[in-house]
Design a protein around this motif. Structure first.
Motif, short mmCIF file in Angstrom:
data_model
loop_
_atom_site.label_atom_id
_atom_site.label_comp_id
_atom_site.label_asym_id
_atom_site.label_seq_id
_atom_site.Cartn_x
_atom_site.Cartn_y
_atom_site.Cartn_z
N GLY A 286 0.83 -1.19 0.00
CA GLY A 286 0.00 0.00 0.00
C GLY A 286 0.87 1.24 0.00
N ILE B 74 -5.89 -0.72 3.40
CA ILE B 74 -4.50 -1.09 3.69
C ILE B 74 -4.43 -2.10 4.83
CG2 ILE B 74 -3.50 1.03 2.81
CD1 ILE B 74 -3.35 2.16 5.54
N THR C 228 -2.74 -5.29 3.46
CA THR C 228 -1.42 -5.19 2.86
C THR C 228 -0.36 -5.79 3.77
OG1 THR C 228 -1.12 -2.97 3.76
CG2 THR C 228 -2.02 -3.14 1.54
N LEU D 130 3.75 -1.28 3.81
CA LEU D 130 3.35 0.08 3.49
C LEU D 130 4.56 0.85 2.96
CD1 LEU D 130 1.09 1.00 6.55
CD2 LEU D 130 0.40 0.15 4.30
#
Length: 342
Positions: free
Chosen positions: A163, A235, A238, A241
């Motif tokens: 993300g 997110i 995910t 990041l």
């Protein structure tokens, strides 16, 4: 295509068919007895994850889904036909909640995965089932049972391994465009991106990894300000990041801490996810200046790790950044595939 990631629908399973009252009336078969068949089962409502969908847009136009009722039982002990199931296609990553109790009913992650959200009613018994020594000619049967009816809330959480987060105009859309074949809207003003953009980034081995550009998080996003609060959920799935910070901004350090705070306030362990920090737009500054050197040093101290200097527009530092992304993802996969034994 309009991006819709939440929807409410009503599902109604089919009613079971009624049982039948009938008696044998055949030549040379005296006292043939009851022969009414059972009703057919009502159809169920089933959600199916399909790969070619990426949004819940279809549920803006249709909100009620009904399965077919079962057919009535027939004579000669014939069972009625079952009602057809109603299949509803949803994108992978769809979470299914009971709209009244907020109970999580299912989570459709992989394409082809299915989940029954409303079960069809059972068919009623025909009069043949009620034959006994005390009742040789039962003249009654049971009606079919009603199918389940539910109000559902569908919530889509995009399935992306990486993300890309950051304040508006940090260069997220430019980066995903530089790394993949995605072509999001790019402009020099904030909130250019109004929906998440997905892009598949290829490794040197040819494998693809899905990146998601998460729209404009701002201070207070977790409390409902701006657009970011609507997309923070995307997110949650995910593995990594990628935090972009605009190095040309007046106060990049404050911008970084603003996003970190929003992740923490939103919860769901977002602040604990692995993060890679990249200072973007280095082509617009003098990297040798004392001010920029001090800024980079401060970020390295704050982040307790590597800080990548990149320019998504000029392609500076992207190779080194992606090498780090692949290494972190590979480490994540190894941790998941080799859990620590208790």
């Amino acid at each position: 295509m309009q991006f819709i990631d939440q929807a409410e629908i009503q599902v109604e399973a089919g009613k079971g068919g009624d049982g039948m009252v009938a008696f044998r009336r055949e030549k040379y078969v005296p006292a043939g007895g009851p022969s009414g068949g059972n009703g057919g089962r009502g159809g169920s409502v089933i959600l199916v994850a399909v790969e070619n969908l990426q949004t819940l847009l279809d549920f803006r136009f249709q909100r009620i889904f009904k399965a077919e009722n079962g057919k009535r039982g027939g004579p000669k002990n014939m069972t009625g036909a079952s009602g057809s199931d109603r299949l509803i296609e949803v994108p992978p990553g769809t979470m299914v909640y009971d709209a009244e109790t907020e109970e999580l009913l299912g989570d459709l992650i992989t394409p082809g995965q299915s989940f029954c959200v409303a079960k069809g009613g059972k068919g009623g018994l025909g009069n043949k089932h009620f034959l006994s020594n005390s009742n040789r000619a039962p003249e009654y049967a049971l009606p079919g049972l009603e199918g389940e009816t539910r109000m559902l809330r569908l919530e889509l959480k995009l399935l992306a391994e990486v993300g890309i987060i950051g304040l508006p105009n940090a260069g997220k859309s430019t980066l995903i465009a530089a790394l993949s074949a995605a072509r999001p809207k790019i402009a020099d003003y904030p909130f250019t991106t109004l929906v998440p953009n997905l892009g598949v980034v290829r490794k040197r081995t040819g494998d693809g990894t899905v990146f998601a550009d998460i729209p404009g998080l701002i201070e207070g996003a977790s409390a409902g300000l701006g657009l970011g609060h609507e997309f923070l959920r995307h997110i949650e799935r995910t593995k990594l990041l990628l935090h972009l910070v605009d190095i040309t901004d007046i106060n990049p350090v404050d911008n970084f801490e603003t996003i970190q705070n929003e992740l923490k306030v939103y919860g769901r362990n977002l602040e604990d996810k692995n993060q890679i920090l990249a200072l973007n737009k280095v082509d617009a500054v003098d990297l040798e200046s004392a001010e920029i050197q001090e800024l980079v040093s401060n970020f390295r101290e704050i982040n307790r790790g590597k800080v990548f200097l990149i320019s998504a527009v000029a392609g500076i530092g992207l190779k080194e950044l992606m090498e780090e992304v692949w290494q972190v993802l590979e480490l994540e996969e190894n941790v998941i595939s080799c859990p620590v034994k208790q």
